[in-house]
Design a protein around this motif. Structure first.
Motif, PDB file in Angstrom:
ATOM      1  N   PRO A  74       0.794  -1.219   0.000  1.00 24.29           N
ATOM      2  CA  PRO A  74       0.000   0.000   0.000  1.00 24.29           C
ATOM      3  C   PRO A  74       0.826   1.269   0.000  1.00 24.29           C
ATOM      4  N   ASP A  75       2.073   1.201   0.433  1.00 25.14           N
ATOM      5  CA  ASP A  75       2.859   2.416   0.578  1.00 25.14           C
ATOM      6  C   ASP A  75       4.325   2.130   0.382  1.00 25.14           C
ATOM      7  N   ARG A  76       5.046   3.082  -0.181  1.00 23.42           N
ATOM      8  CA  ARG A  76       6.471   2.913  -0.435  1.00 23.42           C
ATOM      9  C   ARG A  76       7.263   3.051   0.856  1.00 23.42           C
ATOM     10  N   GLY A  77       8.238   2.168   1.013  1.00 22.38           N
ATOM     11  CA  GLY A  77       9.201   2.342   2.084  1.00 22.38           C
ATOM     12  C   GLY A  77       8.770   1.823   3.440  1.00 22.38           C
ATOM     13  N   LYS A  78       7.532   1.329   3.600  1.00 21.79           N
ATOM     14  CA  LYS A  78       7.086   0.840   4.891  1.00 21.79           C
ATOM     15  C   LYS A  78       7.612  -0.557   5.162  1.00 21.79           C
ATOM     16  N   GLU A  79       7.893  -0.834   6.424  1.00 27.49           N
ATOM     17  CA  GLU A  79       8.306  -2.174   6.800  1.00 27.49           C
ATOM     18  C   GLU A  79       7.082  -3.085   6.761  1.00 27.49           C
ATOM     19  N   VAL A  80       7.175  -4.174   6.003  1.00 28.85           N
ATOM     20  CA  VAL A  80       6.042  -5.077   5.867  1.00 28.85           C
ATOM     21  C   VAL A  80       6.535  -6.509   5.986  1.00 28.85           C
ATOM     22  N   ASN A  81       5.608  -7.399   6.218  1.00 27.06           N
ATOM     23  CA  ASN A  81       5.891  -8.825   6.163  1.00 27.06           C
ATOM     24  C   ASN A  81       5.754  -9.239   4.705  1.00 27.06           C
ATOM     25  N   ILE A  82       6.855  -9.658   4.114  1.00 21.91           N
ATOM     26  CA  ILE A  82       6.843  -9.918   2.679  1.00 21.91           C
ATOM     27  C   ILE A  82       5.923 -11.086   2.328  1.00 21.91           C
ATOM     28  N   PHE A  83       5.828 -12.090   3.211  1.00 22.71           N
ATOM     29  CA  PHE A  83       4.944 -13.222   2.937  1.00 22.71           C
ATOM     30  C   PHE A  83       3.481 -12.789   2.944  1.00 22.71           C
ATOM     31  N   GLU A  84       3.116 -11.899   3.860  1.00 23.34           N
ATOM     32  CA  GLU A  84       1.753 -11.383   3.887  1.00 23.34           C
ATOM     33  C   GLU A  84       1.472 -10.553   2.637  1.00 23.34           C
ATOM     34  N   ALA A  85       2.462  -9.755   2.225  1.00 22.69           N
ATOM     35  CA  ALA A  85       2.275  -8.911   1.048  1.00 22.69           C
ATOM     36  C   ALA A  85       2.038  -9.751  -0.200  1.00 22.69           C
ATOM     37  N   ILE A  86       2.826 -10.796  -0.359  1.00 27.18           N
ATOM     38  CA  ILE A  86       2.658 -11.668  -1.518  1.00 27.18           C
ATOM     39  C   ILE A  86       1.343 -12.440  -1.424  1.00 27.18           C
ATOM     40  N   GLY A  87       1.044 -12.929  -0.221  1.00 30.96           N
ATOM     41  CA  GLY A  87      -0.173 -13.719  -0.030  1.00 30.96           C
ATOM     42  C   GLY A  87      -1.442 -12.936  -0.257  1.00 30.96           C
ATOM     43  N   ASN A  88      -1.398 -11.637  -0.028  1.00 31.42           N
ATOM     44  CA  ASN A  88      -2.579 -10.800  -0.224  1.00 31.42           C
ATOM     45  C   ASN A  88      -2.717 -10.304  -1.655  1.00 31.42           C
ATOM     46  N   ALA A  89      -1.729 -10.595  -2.483  1.00 30.31           N
ATOM     47  CA  ALA A  89      -1.794 -10.137  -3.868  1.00 30.31           C
ATOM     48  C   ALA A  89      -2.932 -10.842  -4.602  1.00 30.31           C
ATOM     49  N   PRO A  90      -3.745 -10.101  -5.354  1.00 28.42           N
ATOM     50  CA  PRO A  90      -4.876 -10.720  -6.054  1.00 28.42           C
ATOM     51  C   PRO A  90      -4.467 -11.527  -7.280  1.00 28.42           C
ATOM     52  N   SER A  91      -3.233 -11.393  -7.737  1.00 30.48           N
ATOM     53  CA  SER A  91      -2.802 -12.121  -8.925  1.00 30.48           C
ATOM     54  C   SER A  91      -2.325 -13.514  -8.557  1.00 30.48           C
ATOM     55  N   LYS A  92      -2.235 -14.393  -9.555  1.00 31.78           N
ATOM     56  CA  LYS A  92      -1.767 -15.757  -9.322  1.00 31.78           C
ATOM     57  C   LYS A  92      -0.246 -15.805  -9.193  1.00 31.78           C
ATOM     58  N   ASP A  93       0.428 -15.112 -10.091  1.00 31.05           N
ATOM     59  CA  ASP A  93       1.887 -15.090 -10.067  1.00 31.05           C
ATOM     60  C   ASP A  93       2.358 -13.673  -9.768  1.00 31.05           C
ATOM     61  N   VAL A  94       3.209 -13.545  -8.767  1.00 26.80           N
ATOM     62  CA  VAL A  94       3.730 -12.243  -8.373  1.00 26.80           C
ATOM     63  C   VAL A  94       5.173 -12.132  -8.852  1.00 26.80           C
ATOM     64  N   LEU A  95       5.448 -11.104  -9.631  1.00 23.90           N
ATOM     65  CA  LEU A  95       6.790 -10.869 -10.133  1.00 23.90           C
ATOM     66  C   LEU A  95       7.515  -9.927  -9.183  1.00 23.90           C
ATOM     67  N   LEU A  96       8.670 -10.374  -8.681  1.00 22.69           N
ATOM     68  CA  LEU A  96       9.503  -9.550  -7.817  1.00 22.69           C
ATOM     69  C   LEU A  96      10.757  -9.163  -8.591  1.00 22.69           C
ATOM     70  N   ILE A  97      11.168  -7.925  -8.467  1.00 23.89           N
ATOM     71  CA  ILE A  97      12.382  -7.478  -9.137  1.00 23.89           C
ATOM     72  C   ILE A  97      13.229  -6.695  -8.150  1.00 23.89           C
ATOM     73  N   SER A  98      14.517  -6.668  -8.429  1.00 21.95           N
ATOM     74  CA  SER A  98      15.414  -5.810  -7.677  1.00 21.95           C
ATOM     75  C   SER A  98      15.515  -4.494  -8.419  1.00 21.95           C
ATOM     76  N   SER A  99      15.318  -3.382  -7.708  1.00 18.76           N
ATOM     77  CA  SER A  99      15.243  -2.101  -8.381  1.00 18.76           C
ATOM     78  C   SER A  99      15.682  -0.992  -7.448  1.00 18.76           C
ATOM     79  N   ILE A 100      15.627   0.223  -7.967  1.00 19.10           N
ATOM     80  CA  ILE A 100      15.939   1.413  -7.186  1.00 19.10           C
ATOM     81  C   ILE A 100      14.815   2.420  -7.388  1.00 19.10           C
ATOM     82  N   ARG A 101      14.080   2.724  -6.338  1.00 18.12           N
ATOM     83  CA  ARG A 101      13.011   3.726  -6.383  1.00 18.12           C
ATOM     84  C   ARG A 101      12.981   4.457  -5.051  1.00 18.12           C
ATOM     85  N   PRO A 102      13.348   5.687  -4.942  1.00 16.89           N
ATOM     86  CA  PRO A 102      14.118   6.422  -5.922  1.00 16.89           C
ATOM     87  C   PRO A 102      15.581   6.034  -5.834  1.00 16.89           C
ATOM     88  N   ASP A 103      16.388   6.603  -6.691  1.00 16.53           N
ATOM     89  CA  ASP A 103      17.803   6.266  -6.728  1.00 16.53           C
ATOM     90  C   ASP A 103      18.497   6.712  -5.446  1.00 16.53           C
TER      91      ASP A 103
END
Length: 654
Positions: free
Chosen positions: A8-37
């Motif tokens: 729901p928000d950038r930069g917040k500490e979250v439980n990654i398993f809960e975040a993925i589990g709550n995703a409405p899609s079947k397959d969740v794509l995770l990437i390594s990125s920089i936002r912002p740089d």
């Protein structure tokens, strides 16, 4: 495929398993990125060793900002630095008083490492790939005008890459690092911007034929770089990996006495030092006490006395440069978890707003282009079935694991001085990686950690010295595919090992030694492998990485049919099959020209986006490719997890 951001928000500490589990899609794509740089130029005003130092962020645009250098005083309080904020690495000028930044160069070439001639402050030198490879160029600097690159004069020539350099304060001389006489590439992590070993050269400016190796060396393949002269031109400071061994991948700071032709080691073995800068009799440089630690800014003297820390935090800081008042500028990362109102680590921008630098991390990326931070500075997300376990590799070259339901990271135990090269996880949590030693001339082995164990087993032990990297394990944890280069092979080829085989025999999968085959990803059913491949060249690396596919007998593991070329004309790396086996994601490099493509996950690599290919092996038509991300940042090393929709479907069917 419909995807949706999972936080729901950038930069917040979250439980990654809960975040993925709550995703409405079947397959969740995770990437390594920089936002912002997170890569910015920082200013430490009037360095003192007694007080805690709080740096001020000087650059706030969304681009890697690095290699700052002060402009001579007669031009005002200005600094020049390099940044890729507009899609190609260009030079920018920043006013320390007004905080106004503007682009200095006008080309689409790669421009980096600005440097002024101490004797002629109007002469600005910099590295550029204008000639097709990285060389040093010179141009007249005018603070109020845009530099026309077409007016630049080439200073160094040759077939290799000329990288970090400095100008003598007393002679018409340039000293630079180059790999022109040694094009044998390292296979492991590199300390600089090119991936071939190089040493220091000296040349009379304006006479390129006078270029010669500066120092006498014993035989070996090592690095020298980031040179800087003392104010009187009598000494040269630089780093060297000449003392590095397999068990001690050290990078020491050296002092070369030009008058008596002697070299003194200023930092100890089992440490890492670079980017020296000199002010009067003060010597400041970036330093790592432990080879897997964090770089900090330290001060010493010309004789290598006790090191005194000027600035350090939880992330790397490097590239210091002295201003004329004795204050420092440097580039680095100030992570968001250390920036808060209480400890004073917030960044004071001229608008009066308080901004925090957000570090590199995973991002859930939606089809609409929204992205949200999940974790910090991690690569190769690998998740077991039903999201019970997750593993990642960090930019600090360590391996971390998470177990459901907690999202807390636990660091895996690795052999001393070993770094992971790639990561892959089976459905049951069996974890494979490649473990190698930096600067060890490419030696690395495939290691596996079975569920319930806490130690990695060497799978390729007994098969001789080789570079075994980028493993991919089948979902049923029966077979591991990887790229291998040994003394019997001209190029890297794909191999696999059956984990049920007690003898752990090597099985070769690809045979065309005109190409280097690397970064395989095996399909969930184990019947297809997609990999990145580049043509073998005499010197250095190829400039294009093609994606290729090969059908495999899922029972025997042997190849079936011919290799199919999926992409051409690009730098396509790190393919990753989705859990449904109908598609795979990959990184595609874009933006500016560069001699060496994005291949390594440590050291920020810019100008990459995530693409996805919908691949049906039975369809002879050209596969459809979908661009997932569009940015001027690094989007790389994609991975997959099963979203909430798939888990709910599985539960309903039971």
């Amino acid at each position: 495929m419909q995807t949706q951001s999972i936080l729901p928000d950038r930069g917040k500490e979250v439980n990654i398993f809960e975040a993925i589990g709550n995703a409405p899609s079947k397959d969740v794509l995770l990437i390594s990125s920089i936002r912002p740089d997170p890569m910015g130029v920082y200013h430490v005003p009037f360095c003192t060793l007694q007080n805690r130092i709080t740096p001020f962020l000087l650059t706030s645009e969304s681009g890697f900002c690095s290699n700052p250098v002060p402009v001579p005083a007669k031009r005002g309080r200005l600094i020049i630095y390099s940044s890729h904020q507009e899609g190609c690495n260009s030079l920018f000028v920043h006013d320390l008083f007004t905080h106004v930044t503007r682009k200095l160069t006008n080309s689409d070439d790669y421009e980096d490492k600005p440097c002024f001639d101490p004797k002629n402050p109007d002469d600005l030198y910099f590295c550029s790939d204008k000639s097709g490879m990285s060389h040093v160029w010179k141009v007249k600097f005018k603070a109020e005008e845009t530099i026309k690159i077409e007016e630049a004069v080439q200073v160094t020539f040759g077939e290799g890459s000329d990288l970090s350099f400095c100008i003598s304060p007393t002679k018409n001389q340039i000293v630079f690092c180059s790999n022109r006489d040694n094009q044998e590439p390292y296979q492991g992590p590199m300390p600089s911007a090119s991936y071939c070993a190089g040493c220091l050269y000296s040349q009379i400016i304006g006479e390129p034929d006078t270029a010669k190796v500066l120092l006498k060396h014993p035989p070996g393949n090592f690095w020298e770089g980031t040179p800087v002269f003392s104010p009187d031109g009598s000494h040269l400071f630089y780093y060297s990996t000449a003392a590095a061994t397999t068990n001690s991948p050290t990078q020491q700071l050296h002092r070369y006495n030009i008058l008596d032709d002697t070299v003194l080691e200023l930092t100890p073995i089992n440490s890492k030092a670079a980017y020296p800068t000199v002010f009067n009799d003060r010597l400041v440089f970036a330093y790592q006490e432990k080879l897997h630690g964090r770089m900090k800014i330290v001060e010493s003297n010309f004789d290598g006395g006790d090191l005194k820390t000027i600035f350090e935090n939880n992330e790397h800081c490097w590239g210091p440069k002295f201003l004329e008042d004795g204050s420092l500028i440097f580039h680095g990362i100030i992570p968001s978890d250390s920036a808060n109102e209480e400890d004073g680590e917030s960044i004071d921008l001229p608008e009066g707003k308080r901004h925090f630098v957000v570090d590199k991390g995973f991002y859930g990326r939606s089809a609409e282009g929204k992205q949200y931070c999940i974790t910090l500075r991690e690569y190769f997300p690998s998740v077991s079935k039903s999201n019970h376990q997750m593993a990642t590799v960090t930019a600090m070259r360590s391996l971390w694991k998470r177990h459901h339901p907690s999202s807390e990271r636990v660091q895996a135990t690795l052999p001393d001085n070993h770094s992971p090269f790639g990561l892959s996880m089976a459905s049951d949590g069996t974890l494979v990686t490649a473990l190698g030693v930096p600067f060890s001339r490419g030696e690395a082995h495939i290691a596996v950690e079975f569920p319930g164990q806490s130690e990695f087993i060497n799978l390729t032990e007994g098969h001789g010295n080789a570079c075994n990297v980028w493993p991919s394990i089948t979902r049923d944890s029966k077979r591991v595919f990887f790229s291998r280069k040994d003394s019997t092979l001209k190029t890297k080829q794909l191999f696999y090992i059956d984990l049920d085989d007690k003898e752990r025999k090597l099985h070769r999968l690809t045979w065309d030694e005109r190409y280097n085959d690397t970064m395989p990803s095996i399909s969930p059913k184990g019947d297809h492998v997609v990999f990145s491949s580049y043509e073998a060249v005499e010197k250095g690396f190829g400039t294009e990485y093609h994606l290729r596919a090969l059908e495999i007998d899922p029972i025997k593991g042997s190849p079936v049919g011919e290799i199919r070329i999926l992409t051409e004309g690009h730098v396509d790396v790190h393919p990753s099959y989705s859990p449904d086996g109908e598609k795979f994601a990959f990184s595609r490099k874009s933006g500016f020209k560069e001699e060496v493509p994005l291949k390594y996950y440590f050291g920020p690599q810019a100008f990459a986006d995530i693409f996805m290919m919908h691949y049906n092996p039975k369809d002879t038509q050209k596969p459809k490719i979908q661009q997932i991300t569009r940015s001027s940042n690094e989007d790389s090393t994609p991975g997959w997890a099963e979203g909430g929709a798939k888990r709910r479907e599985s539960a309903a069917s039971v």
